[in-house]
Design an enzyme around this catalytic site. Structure first.
Site, short mmCIF file in Angstrom:
data_model
loop_
_atom_site.label_atom_id
_atom_site.label_comp_id
_atom_site.label_asym_id
_atom_site.label_seq_id
_atom_site.Cartn_x
_atom_site.Cartn_y
_atom_site.Cartn_z
CG ASP A 1 14.10 -4.34 7.92
OD1 ASP A 1 13.00 -3.90 8.29
OD2 ASP A 1 15.16 -3.67 7.97
CD GLU B 1 9.71 -2.59 6.22
OE1 GLU B 1 9.18 -1.71 6.90
OE2 GLU B 1 10.87 -3.00 6.42
#
Length: 581
Positions: free
Chosen positions: A222, A259
């Site tokens: 993330d 990401e």
């Protein structure tokens, strides 16, 4: 406990068995749960429980990990994927994903978090699966079943911050958090300051544990742009290298996907070029171009996108749109060139948890555009040269929203609710404070319940037809030689709001073309009369109200008239001069 090397304390406790619960006292303070706990049966503030990761009876001995170059990723949130919201219930639905043609499931974060429901990005027990979804063995059973069905499984991990409630790392050491770096979520983690070696190892151990103990096929990291590290090697490189080594030791492929909003080629480049060597990165520019084109949205970061056919084609050609141009939204240059990178390294979507859930009312794309336009966008996604990602329920145009929901203690929950509504004050629609009060309360249980998929949708139209379309598109992606990684891809605008995407097989003799428009009444002219129709998104197979494009041969051209937004997939052969390939 006695001090060992590198400031680690240890002791041996006899007669400990599976199920034993324990905590730590530190200099008279506590007791605290184990930061490396394998399970928190009473929640993140309760005692940790001893788990034997070797006791599960795995049947995936021959599994070698994701190998297909036509992977289709399916992102799901365990708590809302089914009404029960458990690992066991999600396991029961894996056959649906196998029949759909999914090759890789990506689970939103599982590290235990406070409360009974949440997105998981405020996790604090980084190696303990959230007890609200079930036991560690329930999670293992999910992964084992997925592998049985030839589906790989990734876990979304958050190593850029920890949640605000239940985070006890600072009780164990003052070195876990940076003295200099800040992120959008508060103080950054210490990946480059004094005593950072053990901090880095702590997070690498967490990722390795998910791969070893649960047989995950890799991780999705993330917001890696918020992992601040000025040292060498960068933490991302060290983590990626270690997980790839673990995969080699286990005899199976392990993927590391980031990401990252920076469009940074260093993440994907191999070590020889000074890169971190990750396998993939979420690339949201295509989503943004599609949403701008199909909905007209221009607030916030959508101001950076035109949604024109030319910019859509450029994004498909490069993997992302911003390759160094100035961003209006950021006020500075953004992105790097993608030369030398493989399209499969870019994970693209028309929906994901962020792009739905970060909207005030959690609307899916199919809630905002015409059904024909949704089918067309779906076809573009599935024939793009990049790796497509679906968000749960996308394959049948689910009726349920996906809202932002939490279950914090009342004091923190009030702040979250107020902050959530304050986030939207700069949007024209929510300039009025009374309108902002209509934004669903993240703390309300109803907000969570509304986000659960309604599987009954599948029994009726238009959902059943949409599911058929996705099944056909994924089957085509998997089986057609033009869509294999050895071929070439080219996209170009051939009119206002019309894009032609051409995929050529490795021999250069066959071309699969996708012609798409989001403007009703468009007419496309292709410079060959040899095109034949393979599939169109307005077939009566996919909708009870078909408005199919009219495809005609005129002179040396193929002319396509679109009564509504749609996509047509066509095929033609290329005749090479004798002796040439």
């Amino acid at each position: 406990m006695s001090r060992q090397n590198a400031g680690i304390y240890e002791c041996h406790v006899p007669d400990v068995h599976v199920g034993t619960r324990y905590r730590y006292r530190i200099d008279g303070h506590g007791p605290f749960p184990d930061p490396a706990s394998r399970f928190q049966p009473l929640g993140v503030h309760g005692p940790s429980e001893v788990v034997d990761p070797a006791s599960f009876a795995w049947t995936d001995t021959l599994w070698s990990g994701p190998t297909s170059d036509t992977n289709v990723i399916y992102e799901l949130h365990v708590g809302t994927f089914t009404k029960s919201g458990t690992f066991a219930a999600a396991t029961d639905q894996l056959t649906h994903l196998a029949n759909l043609g999914i090759t890789l499931v990506e689970l939103m974060p599982l590290a235990d978090f406070p409360g009974q429901h949440g997105w998981g990005y405020d996790g604090v027990c980084l190696s303990a699966p959230a007890r609200c979804y079930g036991s560690p063995d329930d999670l293992r059973a999910f992964v084992n079943k997925a592998h049985e069905l030839n589906i790989a499984v990734l876990i979304d991990v958050v190593y850029n911050h920890l949640g605000p409630d239940g985070n006890y790392l600072s009780q164990f050491s003052s070195y876990y958090f940076s003295k200099t770096h800040q992120t959008d979520w508060g103080t950054g983690l210490n990946f480059d300051g004094p005593q950072c070696d053990m901090v880095r190892q702590f997070f690498i151990d967490s990722a390795e544990q998910w791969v070893r103990d649960y047989h995950f096929d890799g991780v999705r990291l993330d917001a890696t742009h918020a992992i601040i590290d000025t040292s060498t090697p960068h933490f991302l490189k060290q983590l990626s290298d270690r997980l790839h080594e673990v995969g080699h030791e286990l005899g199976r492929r392990v993927l590391v996907i980031a990401e990252d909003e920076r469009n940074l080629n260093t993440i994907l480049q191999p070590h020889a070029q000074g890169g971190y060597g990750l396998d993939g990165v979420w690339a949201d520019d295509l989503h943004h171009q599609i949403r701008r084109a199909f909905t007209g949205q221009s607030d916030g970061y959508f101001a950076d996108y035109t949604g024109t056919a030319e910019d859509m084609a450029a994004t498909l050609n490069h993997g992302w749109f911003y390759c160094g141009q100035k961003s209006i939204h950021k006020g500075s240059a953004r992105g790097t060139k993608t030369d030398g990178l493989h399209p499969r390294q870019f994970v693209v979507c028309i929906q994901n948890h962020d792009q739905i859930g970060n909207r005030a009312f959690g609307e899916r794309l199919n809630h905002q555009i015409d059904r024909s336009a949704y089918r067309a966008a779906s076809a573009l996604l599935m024939l793009a040269p990049q790796t497509p990602l679906l968000f749960m329920g996308q394959e049948w145009a689910a009726t349920s929203p996906f809202l932002y929901f939490t279950d914090h203690n009342p004091e923190l929950g009030k702040l979250v609710t107020e902050g959530r509504r304050r986030e939207f004050r700069h949007f024209e629609l929510f300039a009025n404070p009374q309108v902002r009060e209509c934004i669903p309360d993240p703390q309300a249980k109803e907000t969570f319940q509304r986000s659960q998929l309604n599987w009954d949708d599948l029994a009726r139209d238009p959902h059943a037809g949409t599911l058929l379309l996705y099944q056909d598109l994924i089957r085509l992606r998997r089986n057609d030689p033009c869509l294999a990684s050895g071929g070439t891809s080219r996209s170009r605008a051939i009119g206002k709001g019309i894009v032609l995407l051409e995929r050529t097989d490795a021999s250069g003799t066959d071309v699969l073309g996708l012609l798409i428009t989001w403007i009703p009444g468009s007419v496309a002219v292709l410079d060959s009369a040899d095109w034949s129709v393979v599939l169109n998104t307005e077939s009566d197979r996919y909708t009870t109200d078909p408005r199919p494009p009219l495809v005609k041969t005129e002179a040396e051209a193929t002319v396509v008239h679109f009564p509504c937004p749609a996509a047509v997939i066509l095929r033609r052969s290329i005749q090479h001069p004798q002796g040439q390939a």
